[in-house]
Structure formats: structure tokens, C-alpha cells
Design a protein around this motif. Structure first.
Motif, PDB file in Angstrom:
ATOM      1  N   GLN A 278       0.818  -1.210   0.000  1.00 43.33           N
ATOM      2  CA  GLN A 278       0.000   0.000   0.000  1.00 43.33           C
ATOM      3  C   GLN A 278       0.855   1.266   0.000  1.00 43.33           C
ATOM      4  O   GLN A 278       0.442   2.302  -0.522  1.00 43.33           O
ATOM      5  CB  GLN A 278      -0.944  -0.014   1.199  1.00 43.33           C
ATOM      6  N   GLY A 282       0.407   4.109  -2.762  1.00 45.02           N
ATOM      7  CA  GLY A 282       0.296   5.529  -2.445  1.00 45.02           C
ATOM      8  C   GLY A 282       1.309   6.373  -3.190  1.00 45.02           C
ATOM      9  O   GLY A 282       0.986   7.460  -3.691  1.00 45.02           O
ATOM     10  N   PHE A 299      -8.913   6.266  -1.445  1.00 44.63           N
ATOM     11  CA  PHE A 299      -7.728   5.410  -1.600  1.00 44.63           C
ATOM     12  C   PHE A 299      -8.110   3.990  -2.012  1.00 44.63           C
ATOM     13  O   PHE A 299      -7.545   3.424  -2.954  1.00 44.63           O
ATOM     14  CB  PHE A 299      -6.926   5.374  -0.300  1.00 44.63           C
ATOM     15  N   THR A 300      -9.051   3.395  -1.302  1.00 40.48           N
ATOM     16  CA  THR A 300      -9.410   2.001  -1.592  1.00 40.48           C
ATOM     17  C   THR A 300     -10.154   1.869  -2.915  1.00 40.48           C
ATOM     18  O   THR A 300     -10.187   0.787  -3.505  1.00 40.48           O
ATOM     19  CB  THR A 300     -10.286   1.419  -0.470  1.00 40.48           C
ATOM     20  N   SER A 327      -7.140  -1.049   2.374  1.00 40.51           N
ATOM     21  CA  SER A 327      -6.828   0.179   3.093  1.00 40.51           C
ATOM     22  C   SER A 327      -5.343   0.479   3.022  1.00 40.51           C
ATOM     23  O   SER A 327      -4.507  -0.426   2.941  1.00 40.51           O
ATOM     24  CB  SER A 327      -7.258   0.043   4.555  1.00 40.51           C
ATOM     25  N   SER A 328      -5.008   1.738   3.098  1.00 36.54           N
ATOM     26  CA  SER A 328      -3.596   2.148   3.013  1.00 36.54           C
ATOM     27  C   SER A 328      -2.789   1.665   4.210  1.00 36.54           C
ATOM     28  O   SER A 328      -1.564   1.493   4.107  1.00 36.54           O
ATOM     29  CB  SER A 328      -3.498   3.670   2.934  1.00 36.54           C
ATOM     30  N   SER A 331      -1.385   6.383   7.626  1.00 34.25           N
ATOM     31  CA  SER A 331      -2.049   7.685   7.575  1.00 34.25           C
ATOM     32  C   SER A 331      -1.316   8.687   6.700  1.00 34.25           C
ATOM     33  O   SER A 331      -1.945   9.492   6.005  1.00 34.25           O
ATOM     34  CB  SER A 331      -2.191   8.245   9.002  1.00 34.25           C
ATOM     35  N   ASN A 334      -1.751   7.712   3.101  1.00 30.04           N
ATOM     36  CA  ASN A 334      -3.155   7.932   2.775  1.00 30.04           C
ATOM     37  C   ASN A 334      -3.416   9.401   2.459  1.00 30.04           C
ATOM     38  O   ASN A 334      -4.070   9.734   1.458  1.00 30.04           O
ATOM     39  CB  ASN A 334      -4.032   7.482   3.938  1.00 30.04           C
ATOM     40  N   GLU A 338      -4.465  10.818  -1.227  1.00 25.53           N
ATOM     41  CA  GLU A 338      -5.801  11.381  -1.372  1.00 25.53           C
ATOM     42  C   GLU A 338      -5.794  12.903  -1.478  1.00 25.53           C
ATOM     43  O   GLU A 338      -6.618  13.477  -2.194  1.00 25.53           O
ATOM     44  CB  GLU A 338      -6.678  10.961  -0.193  1.00 25.53           C
ATOM     45  N   ALA A 387      -4.387   3.707   9.158  1.00 24.60           N
ATOM     46  CA  ALA A 387      -5.019   4.884   8.557  1.00 24.60           C
ATOM     47  C   ALA A 387      -6.002   5.491   9.554  1.00 24.60           C
ATOM     48  O   ALA A 387      -7.218   5.482   9.355  1.00 24.60           O
ATOM     49  CB  ALA A 387      -5.728   4.505   7.265  1.00 24.60           C
TER      50      ALA A 387
END
Length: 414
Positions: A278, A282, A299-300, A327-328, A331, A334, A338, A387
Motif C-alpha cells: 500500500q 500511495g 484510496f481504496t 486500506s492504506s 495515515s 493515505n 488522497e 489509517a
């Protein structure tokens, strides 16, 4: 922010009562009538402080400028989605944009009211919040109350881990100061065991670390660094004992593997490798959308990316079905993916500014203030593995620590 006072633990005025319950629900975020209950209490908090002190917000200082940059980044992010004409991405972003604006207002409020906040009252609320959340997680959550009580939130392993990592240092210090050293040790042991039993490796390690640091703050303030070093050596030898290794394995096998089989675990553990994947996702998104990102809460849903798989052990996860829809688990990544630089840069400035203030006033902090910093540092570490930036208690903690440090900085100038 008023100094922690042993003789004043109960709220007095209406504004203090509301502040107590608002802080309590930061550490006990279980009641969610559509939205987290804190968002309903927040307007009452603003009104009560306005009545008592004559103001709510103040536009002054570096913090307000950074918050303005963050708000600007959110606006830029929103309009970038309008230009894309992607209704699904826009809809998902609109679902969380009000939350982000609320969190910025929360930090602005705490910062503006820094001279009027009672730290001892917040500490008491967080202590009881941690206690209530722990009881709820282990004894109520297995009964699945959210299935028949729609306003009760299911407390996930990750949410519980994040809460106790962030607020346990404050709760430990409150217990120490209010009930004595012996009970504080009992409470610390309970929280460490809770961290292990939660199933989270992060909580197993960070709760233990943050808790022990909170118990031995005097070793720093009295410059007994050698003593603290000996404690570290004793702890290291303690964890080398076979009986302790066996105990840790029985409590949390995943933490055991990470502590005692670190090299092989990092090469083969699927959870860790998914997190690495992930991070790659990202960064690939960032290359495509460096300034505006792909939109908050997307993100997802963004799957138009090819993962390089340039990390050791990638073969175990890189072709796993749904890997780009996960999920990333990070945080920072993420927010970068995003929100792009428009959001990541001002958020980075907010954290850096807080750390700069910490460097300036560290020697002036008392133990009851430093525990907030300890929880803040533990939270920053944990944010790399989860995240959790999309939770209000994350921003509440940032706001409290920033407020505390800024007030201390101003006191030094007097």
C-alpha cells in the motif's frame, strides 16, 4: 492552560462540565447516533466558552495560518474532483469533507482557548474514557451490541489499539497522581496485557513503551539518565527470559514473532507485506496526482495503479486479489495519495511546528504535561501503521498537545 492541580479534579462551571464529557467521548467513541456524539457536544462547548470568556476563536499566530492552509487544501481537493467529473469519487469525498473541517475547527478552538482549558479535568476524562473503552472492548463488544443498538459503534481492533496507544500515558499519570504509585503500576499492567490481548502488535509494543516512559518521567527530569538506562537493560534481559517469551506468545503470537523472529517476520508476514504494497500504491498515486491527489476517502476505490513490487517478500502479496482495494494502513501515505501536496504539506507543517515548540519548551514541561507529549509521539509512530487520521480523536490529541506547548512557549517569554 491551567496547571494540573491535585486538589481540583471535578468540573465546576457549565463550560468545564461540557469540556469533561467532550474529552471523555474522545477516549470512549462508542456512541454514534449517525455521527460521533462529540460532534453534537461541540456546538454546546463553543456556546458555553463564548458565554464564560466572551470569545470562541482567535485569529492569531502560526497555527491559525497552518489551519487556513489545510482548509485551503481541502477546497482545492474538492474542486479538483469537480473538474474530473467523477461522481463516485466526488460523492465519497463529500462524505468526509465536513469531518475534516470540523477537526480543523476543533484544533482552532483548543488553540484559541488555551488559557482557559483545565488540563487536570481533561486528564480525568481521558482516564475514565480509556477505562470504559477497555471494559467495552473486552466484555461488551463480543456481545455484538451494534447489531441491535444502531447508535452503538462496533469497536474494531485497530480503533481500540489507537485509543490506548494515544491516551494510556495520560491515564497512567492520572492514576499515579490521583491514586498512588502502586495502583498506577496495577493499571499499567492491565493496559499492557490489554494491548497484547487486543491482537494488535502496535498496541502490544507502544502501550508498553509509552506506559513505562510515563511511570519513569522523574528519571528524565532529575537527570537520572543512567538509572533509566539500567531500567532499559533490565527490561531487555526480562524479555529474554524463556518464561516471558512463552507468555508473550500465548498472549499475542504475532507480537511474539515480531519481537523474537524479526528478520523472518518482515520477509514473510502477510500483514506487514500488504502494508508495504500500500505504500507503493500511495507513492504511485502521488506520481500521477502530486498536487491535488485523488480526492479524500478514495484510496481504496482507486485501482488504476500497477504496483512495482520492489520490496522483499512482494511475491507473497503483489498479485493477491483485491490488493489495490485494500486500506492504506498508513495515515501519511493515505493523506499524500488522497490530498496530494495541497493537504500533505500543511499537515506536515502542523506536525513540524508542534515538534519545534516541543524542542523549545521541553525543559519547562512538568510530568503531567509531558505525558501528553508521550502519547502524541506514540500516536505519530502508530499513524505510520494505520489509517487513523480519519478519526476525530487523532486531531483532538494534536490540538491538545499543540495548545499545551504553545501556552508553555508564551509563558517562557513573559
Amino acid at each position: 492552560m491551567r496547571e494540573y492541580d491535585k486538589n481540583i479534579f471535578s468540573p465546576g462551571s457549565q463550560s468545564e462540565k461540557i469540556l469533561f464529557w467532550y474529552s471523555f467521548f474522545m477516549a470512549f467513541p462508542i456512541i454514534v447516533p449517525v455521527f460521533n456524539i462529540s460532534i453534537y457536544i461541540f456546538p454546546l462547548l463553543l456556546v458555553s466558552f463564548k458565554r464564560r470568556y466572551g470569545y470562541v476563536f482567535r485569529w492569531k499566530g502560526v497555527t491559525t495560518l497552518i489551519l487556513f492552509l489545510l482548509a485551503t487544501g481541502i477546497v482545492i481537493n474538492f474542486f479538483s474532483l469537480l473538474r474530473l467529473d467523477n461522481s463516485d469519487f466526488l460523492r465519497r469525498a463529500i462524505q468526509v469533507i465536513p469531518n475534516y473541517l470540523y477537526w480543523l475547527l476543533l484544533i482552532w478552538f483548543l488553540y484559541s482557548q488555551r488559557e482557559n482549558l483545565r488540563l487536570n479535568l481533561i486528564s480525568k476524562a481521558l482516564f475514565w474514557g480509556v477505562v470504559s473503552t477497555t471494559i467495552f472492548y473486552f466484555f461488551i463488544t463480543p456481545l455484538r451490541p451494534s447489531a441491535y443498538l444502531p447508535f452503538i459503534k462496533y469497536l474494531s481492533q485497530n480503533n481500540y489499539a489507537f485509543l490506548i496507544i494515544t491516551f494510556t500515558p495520560v491515564a497512567i499519570r492520572y492514576t499515579y497522581f490521583r491514586y498512588g504509585r502502586f495502583r498506577a503500576w496495577i493499571f499499567l499492567i492491565i493496559m499492557i496485557v490489554s494491548g497484547f490481548l487486543s491482537g494488535s502488535r502496535s498496541s502490544s509494543i507502544l502501550v508498553l513503551l509509552g506506559g513505562f516512559v510515563s511511570m519513569y518521567l522523574d528519571s528524565f527530569h532529575r537527570k537520572k539518565i543512567i538509572r533509566f538506562g539500567w531500567i532499559g537493560i533490565v527490561l531487555f534481559l526480562f524479555f529474554q527470559m524463556s518464561v516471558i517469551e512463552t507468555l508473550i506468545k500465548s498472549l499475542n503470537p504475532r507480537t511474539h514473532d515480531l519481537l523474537y523472529q524479526t528478520s523472518s517476520t518482515l520477509k514473510t508476514d502477510r500483514s506487514y507485506l500488504v502494508r508495504q504494497a500500500q505504500i507503493e500504491k500511495g507513492l504511485e498515486i502521488f506520481k500521477k496526482k502530486p498536487f491535488t491527489g485523488i480526492g479524500l476517502n478514495n484510496f481504496t476505490s482507486y485501482t488504476e495503479v500497477e504496483l512495482p513490487g520492489s520490496f522483499e517478500g512482494a511475491k507473497y502479496v503483489i498479485n493477491k486479489p483485491g490488493i489495490t482495494e485494500t486500506s492504506s494502513h498508513n495515515s501519511y501515505i493515505n493523506l499524500l495519495a488522497e490530498g496530494g501536496l495541497a493537504l500533505a504539506v500543511p499537515f506536515g507543517l502542523l506536525i513540524i511546528y508542534t515538534l519545534v515548540l516541543l524542542a523549545r519548551v521541553y525543559k519547562a514541561l512538568n510530568n503531567n504535561e509531558i505525558v501528553y507529549v508521550v502519547g502524541f509521539i506514540m500516536m505519530l509512530v502508530h499513524l505510520y501503521f494505520i489509517a487513523a487520521i480519519v478519526n476525530v480523536f487523532c486531531w483532538f490529541n494534536i490540538g491538545i498537545v499543540l495548545t499545551l506547548l504553545k501556552l508553555k512557549s508564551e509563558e517562557k517569554l513573559i
